[in-house]
Design a protein around this motif. Structure first.
Motif, PDB file in Angstrom:
ATOM      1  N   LEU A 149      58.139  64.132  11.582  1.00 51.27           N
ATOM      2  CA  LEU A 149      59.141  64.651  10.646  1.00 51.27           C
ATOM      3  C   LEU A 149      58.485  65.697   9.760  1.00 51.27           C
ATOM      4  N   ALA A 151      59.272  67.953   6.190  1.00 49.41           N
ATOM      5  CA  ALA A 151      60.152  68.314   5.069  1.00 49.41           C
ATOM      6  C   ALA A 151      60.117  69.834   4.957  1.00 49.41           C
ATOM      7  N   ILE A 179      63.912  67.247   7.530  1.00 48.23           N
ATOM      8  CA  ILE A 179      64.871  67.121   6.438  1.00 48.23           C
ATOM      9  C   ILE A 179      64.662  68.360   5.572  1.00 48.23           C
ATOM     10  N   ILE A 181      65.100  69.852   1.788  1.00 52.52           N
ATOM     11  CA  ILE A 181      65.300  69.389   0.407  1.00 52.52           C
ATOM     12  C   ILE A 181      64.682  70.398  -0.555  1.00 52.52           C
ATOM     13  N   ALA A 324      69.852  64.498   3.884  1.00 52.77           N
ATOM     14  CA  ALA A 324      68.535  63.846   3.786  1.00 52.77           C
ATOM     15  C   ALA A 324      68.640  62.529   3.021  1.00 52.77           C
ATOM     16  N   HIS A 329      67.829  62.706   9.960  1.00 54.62           N
ATOM     17  CA  HIS A 329      66.769  63.661  10.309  1.00 54.62           C
ATOM     18  C   HIS A 329      67.358  64.638  11.316  1.00 54.62           C
TER      19      HIS A 329
ATOM     20  N   ASN B 215      65.834  57.170   0.606  1.00 55.89           N
ATOM     21  CA  ASN B 215      65.737  57.473   2.044  1.00 55.89           C
ATOM     22  C   ASN B 215      64.810  58.651   2.304  1.00 55.89           C
ATOM     23  N   ILE B 216      64.811  59.613   1.379  1.00 61.49           N
ATOM     24  CA  ILE B 216      63.897  60.751   1.515  1.00 61.49           C
ATOM     25  C   ILE B 216      62.460  60.276   1.336  1.00 61.49           C
ATOM     26  N   ALA B 219      61.342  58.445   4.291  1.00 59.50           N
ATOM     27  CA  ALA B 219      61.130  59.335   5.438  1.00 59.50           C
ATOM     28  C   ALA B 219      59.753  59.985   5.381  1.00 59.50           C
ATOM     29  N   LEU B 220      59.240  60.237   4.166  1.00 61.56           N
ATOM     30  CA  LEU B 220      57.937  60.889   4.013  1.00 61.56           C
ATOM     31  C   LEU B 220      56.786  59.892   4.039  1.00 61.56           C
TER      32      LEU B 220
END
Lengths: 348, 348
Positions: A149, A151, A179, A181, A324, A329, B215-216, B219-220
């Motif tokens: 993933l 960002a 994602i 952001i 996000a 994703h 959730n962000i 995700a990271l």
């Protein structure tokens, strides 16, 4: 070039320049070359060039040569501390048809340095969740990017077309998911799941180191202690730099943690029925997190959804951020205003 | 019997009774039987008896039958919450020639319950550093005790001869090593390396669960977050019970941690030169711990030493505690007043 496409055509990243052939940059350059993108690279020392050329990567002598090639994307993979110097060299020669991006783990600071170099209009932030404990091109490995993933970050000046070029590089060029952001949301999240816990881990190790019976405590230590102090064993100078780069967010979260621990101390000291009920509540707060992790361990399938992004200046930021936050994703853009996403994390 | 030996002969644990055939008790009974000790066991349900008998363990119908057999040692391996009931049944029938011990992970509370049953003169505390994530006899495995360390605990009333019987069971019967310390030192150390970090881990998970962008953040998340929150995923009721059983020690350490984190927050917010120097100091405190762990990873050989324990009423407690604080683990008693130990942990 990437940002000069027709309105209904998705912009592409066909030619990609990579500045810095360390672990992350070297692995990225190799992966992109493997996947058929044209890759031009520069490194502050030419040591990895022979191997890189054998992997199909064009290597140039000076970082400004990367800009002069007018790539669709130029990815900064240099250490954060080298960033101002590299940006100063690129600024006079970078063509506005090139999208500037990077792979740094703190986005606010990189954005500030990009702004200081006068390059913010060209810039989209990026941070791949990839890496291991090694460094340098010799340790590079394209499989670091398997199912990773990224960002991708924007601010109020970011061009949607430039964002699409970076998404093309990541989703189609590397085969990863994203994602998108804003920088602050990224840096707050990174502080929560990494920078602040590094401080907590170090504080635990400090508590042991300053305890007179430390050898007895260490003798009794098992898996809990090993896991909780593992990151305290990593290079403390690197950890300190990471924490200082995200200082405001880390400080805020340390206040929260301090308050949470102090409250529990008070409740345990009181020990009356009301306090014990609140201790019970403390252990119940993370239930959604436990349930999510149990689903994840159970191998729950990822639900696929279509995300409508809009693409107009007024709303794409909000729509990407909301996506996000829902735990989606993005795997592919289907056109300029729609993406296919998988719901990978979904804490209620 | 164990406590009735000649002055110069080391007392032995030849007949050992085990109350409770769960993971820890079942594995212990099997290990002792494998090593040639006579083992008599009781369980609150007879389900494991068939398998236990096949492993050479004698099984009895009632916990009082264990006491009536007048074993050298009776080991309580029942859950902490069952302890008062079991002790009440044993108290009228336990012969003073038997040494009473246990395997509980919190020693102060067990001591209090033993005292309440009027059995403290017979008692020596014990806590093996062994276990896994399973439970029950079906999960039992004698190899859980391979090269394990036990903490053996005493108070001001403990008989040195009874301590020697328990050491014989562990070092010669099981093949393990021991440190001998007072209950408070044990419980403070256990709070530091396990009970308090469980609260910290849960507080981290709570912070995520209560963050709007959770959730962000999730995700990271990578290895740091996974390790720091692993124990927050274990059964919260069991964790809560463990924390409440050692509440005073956990509370004290939570105050320390709260102060450490609050100080770092203030320093990061200040950000001036003096503050940054103190941030640097914060990351330097754990250096002896990092160096010890690096030596451990390097496979440093364990130095062997002879420990003089004295054995007289005035000094054996101090000498055993000092030995444990030096990082020595006792492997064998050579006579009543000397042991062979290995220096396994040595943080300066």
């Amino acid at each position: 070039m990437g940002v000069n496409t027709e309105p209904d055509v998705l912009p592409e990243a066909r030619v990609i320049a990579v500045a810095g052939l360390g672990l992350i940059g070297g692995s990225l350059a190799r992966r992109l070359a493997e996947c058929g993108r044209r890759v031009i690279a520069w490194n502050h020392r030419p040591a990895p060039y022979e191997q890189a050329r054998a992997a199909g990567i064009e290597c140039v002598d000076d970082v400004t040569d990367l800009a002069r090639a007018v790539p669709d994307v130029l990815v900064l993979c240099t250490p954060l501390k080298a960033m101002p110097d590299v940006l100063a060299k690129l600024a006079p020669v970078l063509d506005s048809r090139t999208v500037l991006t990077d792979v740094g783990s703190v986005k606010g600071q990189v954005r500030d340095e990009v702004k200081a170099a006068g390059l913010n209009d060209l810039y989209v932030g990026a941070h791949p969740m990839a890496g291991n404990e090694f460094s340098g091109y010799a340790a590079s490995d394209p499989s670091l990017y398997d199912d990773a993933l990224w960002a991708v970050t924007f601010d109020e000046c970011t061009s949607y077309d430039r964002l699409l070029v970076v998404i093309d590089m990541i989703c189609e060029g590397v085969g990863d998911r994203i994602i998108a952001i804003d920088d602050d949301t990224h840096d707050q999240a990174a502080a929560l799941i990494s920078h602040m816990p590094h401080v907590v881990s170090t504080a635990l190790a400090n508590e042991l180191a300053e305890t007179p019976s430390r050898n007895i405590a260490q003798a009794l230590a098992a898996g809990c202690w090993r896991d909780m102090t593992r990151v305290a064993l990593t290079d403390p100078d690197r950890t300190r730099a990471m924490v200082e780069e995200d200082a405001a967010n880390v400080a805020q979260l340390l206040h929260h943690m301090s308050d949470r621990l102090e409250s529990m101390a008070t409740l345990l000291e009181s020990g009356d029925d009301e306090a014990l009920a609140q201790v019970r509540d403390f252990f119940a707060v993370a239930r959604p997190y436990r349930e999510y992790k149990a689903r994840e361990r159970g191998g729950a399938a990822h639900e696929s959804v279509t995300v409508r992004i809009g693409g107009d200046e007024a709303s794409w930021r909000d729509q990407l951020l909301a996506s996000a936050k829902r735990g989606e994703h993005i795997m592919h853009m289907t056109d300029r205003t729609h993406a296919i996403a998988e719901i990978r994390t979904a804490l209620v």
